[in-house]
Design a protein around this motif. Structure first.
Motif, PDB file in Angstrom:
ATOM      1  N   GLY A  61      85.317 -83.151 -83.097  1.00 12.43           N
ATOM      2  CA  GLY A  61      84.860 -84.022 -82.031  1.00 12.43           C
ATOM      3  C   GLY A  61      84.753 -85.462 -82.481  1.00 12.43           C
ATOM      4  O   GLY A  61      84.498 -85.749 -83.658  1.00 12.43           O
ATOM      5  N   ASP A  62      84.949 -86.365 -81.555  1.00 12.37           N
ATOM      6  CA  ASP A  62      84.843 -87.794 -81.857  1.00 12.37           C
ATOM      7  C   ASP A  62      83.443 -88.160 -82.328  1.00 12.37           C
ATOM      8  O   ASP A  62      83.263 -89.022 -83.188  1.00 12.37           O
ATOM      9  CB  ASP A  62      85.213 -88.611 -80.620  1.00 12.37           C
ATOM     10  N   SER A  63      82.406 -87.519 -81.746  1.00 10.15           N
ATOM     11  CA  SER A  63      81.025 -87.845 -82.121  1.00 10.15           C
ATOM     12  C   SER A  63      80.753 -87.476 -83.576  1.00 10.15           C
ATOM     13  O   SER A  63      80.068 -88.207 -84.288  1.00 10.15           O
ATOM     14  CB  SER A  63      80.048 -87.107 -81.204  1.00 10.15           C
ATOM     15  N   ARG A  64      81.299 -86.352 -84.016  1.00 10.37           N
ATOM     16  CA  ARG A  64      81.090 -85.937 -85.405  1.00 10.37           C
ATOM     17  C   ARG A  64      81.762 -86.910 -86.354  1.00 10.37           C
ATOM     18  O   ARG A  64      81.189 -87.302 -87.372  1.00 10.37           O
ATOM     19  CB  ARG A  64      81.647 -84.526 -85.595  1.00 10.37           C
ATOM     20  N   THR A  65      82.970 -87.339 -86.050  1.00 11.47           N
ATOM     21  CA  THR A  65      83.695 -88.280 -86.897  1.00 11.47           C
ATOM     22  C   THR A  65      82.972 -89.613 -86.973  1.00 11.47           C
ATOM     23  O   THR A  65      82.825 -90.211 -88.039  1.00 11.47           O
ATOM     24  CB  THR A  65      85.115 -88.491 -86.351  1.00 11.47           C
ATOM     25  N   LYS A  66      82.482 -90.104 -85.837  1.00 13.90           N
ATOM     26  CA  LYS A  66      81.779 -91.394 -85.799  1.00 13.90           C
ATOM     27  C   LYS A  66      80.474 -91.325 -86.584  1.00 13.90           C
ATOM     28  O   LYS A  66      80.122 -92.253 -87.319  1.00 13.90           O
ATOM     29  CB  LYS A  66      81.495 -91.782 -84.351  1.00 13.90           C
ATOM     30  N   LEU A  67      79.743 -90.193 -86.460  1.00 16.38           N
ATOM     31  CA  LEU A  67      78.482 -90.060 -87.165  1.00 16.38           C
ATOM     32  C   LEU A  67      78.704 -90.051 -88.671  1.00 16.38           C
ATOM     33  O   LEU A  67      77.972 -90.685 -89.425  1.00 16.38           O
ATOM     34  CB  LEU A  67      77.781 -88.774 -86.727  1.00 16.38           C
ATOM     35  N   SER A  68      79.732 -89.349 -89.128  1.00 13.17           N
ATOM     36  CA  SER A  68      80.029 -89.313 -90.563  1.00 13.17           C
ATOM     37  C   SER A  68      80.427 -90.689 -91.065  1.00 13.17           C
ATOM     38  O   SER A  68      80.034 -91.111 -92.155  1.00 13.17           O
ATOM     39  CB  SER A  68      81.152 -88.302 -90.829  1.00 13.17           C
ATOM     40  N   VAL A  92      69.974 -90.117 -91.183  1.00 14.05           N
ATOM     41  CA  VAL A  92      71.398 -90.081 -90.845  1.00 14.05           C
ATOM     42  C   VAL A  92      72.068 -88.881 -91.509  1.00 14.05           C
ATOM     43  O   VAL A  92      72.885 -88.180 -90.899  1.00 14.05           O
ATOM     44  CB  VAL A  92      72.087 -91.399 -91.277  1.00 14.05           C
ATOM     45  N   GLU A  93      71.710 -88.624 -92.768  1.00 14.93           N
ATOM     46  CA  GLU A  93      72.298 -87.494 -93.488  1.00 14.93           C
ATOM     47  C   GLU A  93      71.944 -86.176 -92.800  1.00 14.93           C
ATOM     48  O   GLU A  93      72.781 -85.280 -92.647  1.00 14.93           O
ATOM     49  CB  GLU A  93      71.801 -87.481 -94.927  1.00 14.93           C
ATOM     50  N   GLN A  94      70.677 -86.044 -92.381  1.00 20.33           N
ATOM     51  CA  GLN A  94      70.269 -84.832 -91.690  1.00 20.33           C
ATOM     52  C   GLN A  94      71.009 -84.671 -90.368  1.00 20.33           C
ATOM     53  O   GLN A  94      71.364 -83.560 -89.976  1.00 20.33           O
ATOM     54  CB  GLN A  94      68.756 -84.862 -91.449  1.00 20.33           C
ATOM     55  N   ALA A  95      71.249 -85.780 -89.669  1.00 24.91           N
ATOM     56  CA  ALA A  95      71.984 -85.721 -88.403  1.00 24.91           C
ATOM     57  C   ALA A  95      73.409 -85.236 -88.627  1.00 24.91           C
ATOM     58  O   ALA A  95      73.944 -84.441 -87.846  1.00 24.91           O
ATOM     59  CB  ALA A  95      71.988 -87.094 -87.734  1.00 24.91           C
ATOM     60  N   VAL A  96      74.044 -85.722 -89.713  1.00 24.38           N
ATOM     61  CA  VAL A  96      75.405 -85.286 -90.030  1.00 24.38           C
ATOM     62  C   VAL A  96      75.430 -83.793 -90.314  1.00 24.38           C
ATOM     63  O   VAL A  96      76.274 -83.051 -89.811  1.00 24.38           O
ATOM     64  CB  VAL A  96      75.960 -86.081 -91.238  1.00 24.38           C
ATOM     65  N   GLN A  97      74.484 -83.323 -91.130  1.00 19.35           N
ATOM     66  CA  GLN A  97      74.440 -81.906 -91.481  1.00 19.35           C
ATOM     67  C   GLN A  97      74.147 -81.037 -90.260  1.00 19.35           C
ATOM     68  O   GLN A  97      74.740 -79.967 -90.081  1.00 19.35           O
ATOM     69  CB  GLN A  97      73.386 -81.672 -92.563  1.00 19.35           C
ATOM     70  N   THR A  98      73.227 -81.504 -89.410  1.00 20.69           N
ATOM     71  CA  THR A  98      72.907 -80.751 -88.195  1.00 20.69           C
ATOM     72  C   THR A  98      74.116 -80.646 -87.279  1.00 20.69           C
ATOM     73  O   THR A  98      74.401 -79.578 -86.712  1.00 20.69           O
ATOM     74  CB  THR A  98      71.742 -81.417 -87.442  1.00 20.69           C
ATOM     75  N   ASN A  99      74.851 -81.751 -87.136  1.00 23.49           N
ATOM     76  CA  ASN A  99      76.030 -81.757 -86.282  1.00 23.49           C
ATOM     77  C   ASN A  99      77.083 -80.785 -86.800  1.00 23.49           C
ATOM     78  O   ASN A  99      77.734 -80.074 -86.037  1.00 23.49           O
ATOM     79  CB  ASN A  99      76.604 -83.180 -86.212  1.00 23.49           C
ATOM     80  N   SER A 131      78.373 -77.422 -84.888  1.00 22.31           N
ATOM     81  CA  SER A 131      79.799 -77.229 -84.644  1.00 22.31           C
ATOM     82  C   SER A 131      80.261 -75.880 -85.168  1.00 22.31           C
ATOM     83  O   SER A 131      81.029 -75.164 -84.519  1.00 22.31           O
ATOM     84  CB  SER A 131      80.604 -78.359 -85.302  1.00 22.31           C
ATOM     85  N   GLU A 132      79.757 -75.499 -86.350  1.00 15.53           N
ATOM     86  CA  GLU A 132      80.126 -74.203 -86.943  1.00 15.53           C
ATOM     87  C   GLU A 132      79.594 -73.049 -86.099  1.00 15.53           C
ATOM     88  O   GLU A 132      80.291 -72.069 -85.851  1.00 15.53           O
ATOM     89  CB  GLU A 132      79.571 -74.113 -88.361  1.00 15.53           C
ATOM     90  N   ILE A 133      78.338 -73.172 -85.642  1.00 15.90           N
ATOM     91  CA  ILE A 133      77.755 -72.129 -84.801  1.00 15.90           C
ATOM     92  C   ILE A 133      78.522 -71.990 -83.499  1.00 15.90           C
ATOM     93  O   ILE A 133      78.802 -70.880 -83.033  1.00 15.90           O
ATOM     94  CB  ILE A 133      76.263 -72.446 -84.518  1.00 15.90           C
TER      95      ILE A 133
END
Length: 217
Positions: free
Chosen positions: A14-21, A59-66, A70-72
């Motif tokens: 997803g675009d949101s995941r790429t932008k957050l990373s 921010v790191e926690q948000a990336v990991q949560t996202n 996504s995996e779930i």
């Protein structure tokens, strides 16, 4: 369990995941540069440093949560798709208006909201032309009746591959048009897993969503 009928396609991130990373990496680089280039005579205030570290952690926690969400989501989609494997080889009734005819005949089910003394089924080709009209008799309200189309036009020649639109003309005893529902019967031959979710592959060559299934035969 037979999974030979399952096909899958790759799902893009997803675009949101790429932008957050990307935001996380940029934040980390800026913080590192700020610490490395601070004035030794006027070092960064400790409270400011702690605040920025806390922001970095968030921010790191948000990336990991996202990533975990996504995996779930992917695992749930696959699990749901495997549940649909049980439909392979089964006959299903579908809520469809456009369809391709079957070589051995296409069963068409109709249900009216009110009783009708008679009705007519029209099969319309992709050009909007009525290729066949099938006369029907009286029908009770809220009861399914079935007619089978042999795939031929009014002259007895093959009507083509379609898809054809199903239209029903019916009136009640007072001459008012009566609403209706239609269903088509087909056999599930496989399951496709893709970015748009699970799709059922029918013996007509069409692909439909599980939500189009009205009844399993």
């Amino acid at each position: 369990m037979d999974v030979a009928g399952i096909r899958g396609t790759a799902e893009p991130h997803g675009d949101s995941r790429t932008k957050l990373s990307a935001d996380y990496e940029a934040f980390l680089q800026l913080l590192t540069a700020q610490v490395a280039n601070q004035d030794p005579l006027a070092p960064m205030d400790s409270s400011t440093y702690v605040t920025q570290l806390a922001q970095l952690s968030q921010v790191e926690q948000a990336v990991q949560t996202n990533e975990r969400l996504s995996e779930i989501s992917s695992r749930l989609a696959v699990a749901g798709s495997y549940a649909e494997v049980g439909l392979i080889g089964r006959e299903v009734d579908l809520s469809l208006e456009a369809f391709a005819p079957r070589p051995d005949g296409t069963p068409i089910g109709i249900r009216f909201d009110a009783a009708v003394p008679a009705h007519t089924i029209r099969l319309i080709d992709p050009d909007g032309l009525v290729v066949r009209e099938l006369p029907g008799g009286a029908a009770m309200a809220d009861e399914w009746s079935e007619v089978e189309w042999d795939g031929l036009d009014a002259q007895g020649a093959p009507a083509g591959e379609g898809p054809f639109i199903l239209e029903v003309v019916a009136s009640d005893a007072a001459g008012a048009a009566v609403p209706y529902s239609t269903r088509l019967r087909a056999t599930v031959e496989g399951v496709v897993i893709g970015p748009q979710g699970t799709r059922l592959v029918l013996d007509t060559g069409e692909e439909v969503g599980p939500g189009d299934v009205l009844r399993i035969g």
